[in-house]
Structures are given as structure tokens and as C-alpha cells.
Design a protein around this motif. Structure first.
Motif, PDB file in Angstrom:
ATOM      1  N   GLU A   1      -4.712   1.667 -10.518  1.00 16.40           N
ATOM      2  CA  GLU A   1      -3.478   1.849  -9.757  1.00 16.40           C
ATOM      3  C   GLU A   1      -3.791   2.309  -8.341  1.00 16.40           C
ATOM      4  N   TYR A   2      -3.133   1.704  -7.354  1.00 19.09           N
ATOM      5  CA  TYR A   2      -3.193   2.181  -5.980  1.00 19.09           C
ATOM      6  C   TYR A   2      -2.158   3.294  -5.825  1.00 19.09           C
ATOM      7  N   LEU A   3      -2.566   4.406  -5.199  1.00 23.62           N
ATOM      8  CA  LEU A   3      -1.650   5.530  -5.001  1.00 23.62           C
ATOM      9  C   LEU A   3      -0.953   5.369  -3.654  1.00 23.62           C
ATOM     10  N   SER A   4       0.362   5.377  -3.662  1.00 25.38           N
ATOM     11  CA  SER A   4       1.118   5.215  -2.425  1.00 25.38           C
ATOM     12  C   SER A   4       0.931   6.446  -1.540  1.00 25.38           C
ATOM     13  N   PRO A   5       1.097   6.302  -0.225  1.00 24.13           N
ATOM     14  CA  PRO A   5       1.004   7.479   0.660  1.00 24.13           C
ATOM     15  C   PRO A   5       2.026   8.558   0.316  1.00 24.13           C
ATOM     16  N   GLU A   6       3.122   8.196  -0.336  1.00 24.22           N
ATOM     17  CA  GLU A   6       4.108   9.194  -0.742  1.00 24.22           C
ATOM     18  C   GLU A   6       3.543  10.108  -1.820  1.00 24.22           C
ATOM     19  N   VAL A   7       2.635   9.592  -2.642  1.00 23.68           N
ATOM     20  CA  VAL A   7       1.990  10.398  -3.690  1.00 23.68           C
ATOM     21  C   VAL A   7       0.731  11.053  -3.146  1.00 23.68           C
TER      22      VAL A   7
END
Length: 312
Positions: A187-193
């Protein structure tokens, strides 16, 4: 014909991204009819030698670049290829960043041992990372997770995931992309996370400031859009007096507004445990001004106290 000696860390990833950059330079030389050859000189840094403690406890700026910069200054090498996220804000006198090539994916990513994404990990899952920044943001997002230090090169960490009972590890997506291991990413982690590290996914090609031939060559490798976004992130880093191993995150991107290119920057400073976290953002045409605006907004909310806590 001049032979250009290129300094690089010895890890598989470092050598891979160095060879990829050299290939790009060879293509430029062929296109521009320039007579240069290239030779790689591997160099061991302090960060590569100390593997039994977490990076945050080793401390110090330039953990992965100091020895390479010394080789540049004394003429052993002609240019060096670094991961931008390893670069301190201040460079030694006489050295410059001659090029920032096109940026790879800047995001962090999760590699799950059983292919589970972040939301699917069980309560108390054991997560490996060497980064205080990643640990703090993941702890803020999922306080139930057990975050533990994991050191070593990218291939070593992947092996430890399989052999040492971690449920997942966190890595920079760019390294896996460059190694051709994109299929390992769960999974790629979004900048929001999870906001990336300053300059993550970008490379810094460093050289001596008085080497006009190398500077002219590197100007043909430089990507202006990447240079602008990284400039905003590094301005933030410099004003916060941050090093590579304290919980500062930043991500800048370009958008078009009223026909003009605008830099949008998000910045984050956190306590090491992720309990106290500050986030600010700003936008504008001047990347240095945008970086300053976000840094000042964070400092105005007490970021200096959080960074002092992290340094202790």
C-alpha cells in the motif's frame, strides 16, 4: 576526453540509482556530442557503518553524506549522487547541488508480510521502521500498532520482514521503484496519513562549485519542476534547523492556477510519539517564500519545542 569519477554509497540501492543517473548523463553526452566517460567510486559513510542503533540515536547531520563530500572537496571524486532526503540544508563551502533530476514517487509505502494494508493490520501489529518521522505519523494514525526499529539496506529490511516476525515495514516507495521491486509494495501511504521526508524520491547530484565543465553537464540533467518543489521543502527544513532523523515531514507539488504554476507545500512537525503533531500548508509562485511561510506558521504554533524534544 574527461573521465568523471562519481562517488556513491555502497548499498545496492545507492549503486543502482547512481548507475541510472550515469546512464542518463551518457545519453545527454551522446545527444550533445560531449566527450565524457564515467567511473563509480563506492564510499562507506558513518551511517553505513553504524547499524546496531536507531538513526535518531546516532544523531548528527550528514550521516550518509559527510565522507562523500570530503572526497569531493579533496578531488578524489568529481560528483556525488545522494538521496536528497539524506542531504543537510547547509552544504560545505565549495560544494553545490548541480542537478536535481526528475523526481521518483515521493510517498512512503507499507510492505505487509501477509499482504495486508494499513487498515487491515491486526491490533498490536509489529511494524518496522528506522524513521522517527514515519513512526510518529503512523502512531498518530494507529496508536495500537507496535513500532520497532529496523535498520539495514532496503534488501536487508525486506529479508528481516520475512524472517524476524514483523507484520509490516515502512519504506520509501522511490527505492523500491528504482530497484524494480514495485510488486513488493502492499500500500502507498497518502500524504494525509504520512507526509514524506524533505526531498524524498528526489536525487541530489553534488559537485564542486568551481568545476564549470561538470556544472554545465549537470544543468542538462536538472528537472526545473523537481527543483522548485524540493526548494520549498528544503527551505522549510533549513528554517526549522532540522536534520534527517527528526520528525519533520514536507511535500510540495505544482498546480496551475490562473495559467500560472503554483507551489503547494504541506509541512509537519511532531513529537517522537506522535501525540503532539502540527501541520501547516501554504501556496505561492516563489518556492522559497512558500517554504518560509509554512516554517513560520509551524514555529508560531510551537514547532521549536517539539523539535527540541525530539533532539533530546
Amino acid at each position: 576526453m574527461r573521465n568523471i569519477i562519481v562517488g556513491s554509497r555502497q548499498s545496492t540501492l545507492a549503486i543502482t540509482q547512481t548507475n541510472q543517473t550515469i546512464q542518463a548523463l551518457r545519453e545527454i553526452c551522446a545527444r550533445e556530442d560531449l566527450a565524457y566517460t564515467f567511473e563509480v567510486k563506492p564510499i562507506v559513510t558513518r551511517g553505513d557503518r553504524i547499524l546496531d542503533v536507531t538513526l535518531s540515536k546516532v544523531g548528527g547531520k550528514g550521516l550518509f553524506v559527510k565522507e562523500i563530500e570530503e572526497a569531493l572537496l579533496n578531488g578524489e571524486i568529481d560528483l556525488a549522487i545522494h538521496s536528497m532526503k539524506d542531504m543537510p540544508f547547509d552544504l560545505p563551502e565549495g560544494l553545490v547541488i548541480g542537478a536535481i533530476p526528475l523526481r521518483e514517487d515521493p510517498r512512503d509505502c507499507l510492505i505487509g508480510r501477509e499482504g495486508k494494508g494499513l487498515a487491515d493490520l491486526p491490533i498490536g501489529a509489529r511494524i518496522g521502521t528506522s524513521s522517527l518521522r514515519r513512526a510518529a505519523q503512523l502512531q498518530a494514525h494507529r496508536p495500537d500498532l507496535r513500532i520497532e526499529s529496523i535498520r539495514g539496506n532496503i534488501d536487508t529490511r525486506l529479508r528481516k520482514l520475512d524472517e524476524e516476525g514483523f507484520d509490516a515495514i515502512l519504506l520509501a516507495a522511490a527505492g523500491l521503484h528504482r530497484m524494480g521491486w514495485k510488486d513488493r509494495i502492499t500500500e502507498y501511504l497518502s500524504p494525509e496519513v504520512c507526509l514524506p521526508a524533505v526531498g524524498q524520491g528526489a536525487l541530489a547530484v553534488e559537485c564542486r562549485g568551481d568545476d564549470k565543465d561538470v556544472l554545465a553537464l549537470l544543468s542538462l540533467l536538472n528537472d526545473p519542476d523537481t527543483e522548485r518543489t524540493v526548494a520549498a521543502e528544503r527551505r522549510l527544513l533549513g528554517l526549522l534547523n532540522g536534520g534527517c532523523q527528526i520528525p519533520i515531514g514536507a511535500f510540495a507539488r505544482l498546480e496551475t492556477s490562473d495559467g500560472a504554476s503554483v507551489v503547494l507545500l504541506q509541512g509537519m512537525v511532531s513529537s517522537p510519539d506522535g501525540i503532539s503533531m502540527l501541520k501547516e500548508s501554504a501556496s505561492g509562485s516563489d518556492p522559497l517564500r512558500v517554504g518560509s511561510d509554512v516554517a513560520q506558521a509551524l514555529l508560531g504554533r510551537g514547532a521549536d519545542h517539539l523539535l527540541a524534544e525530539a533532539r533530546e
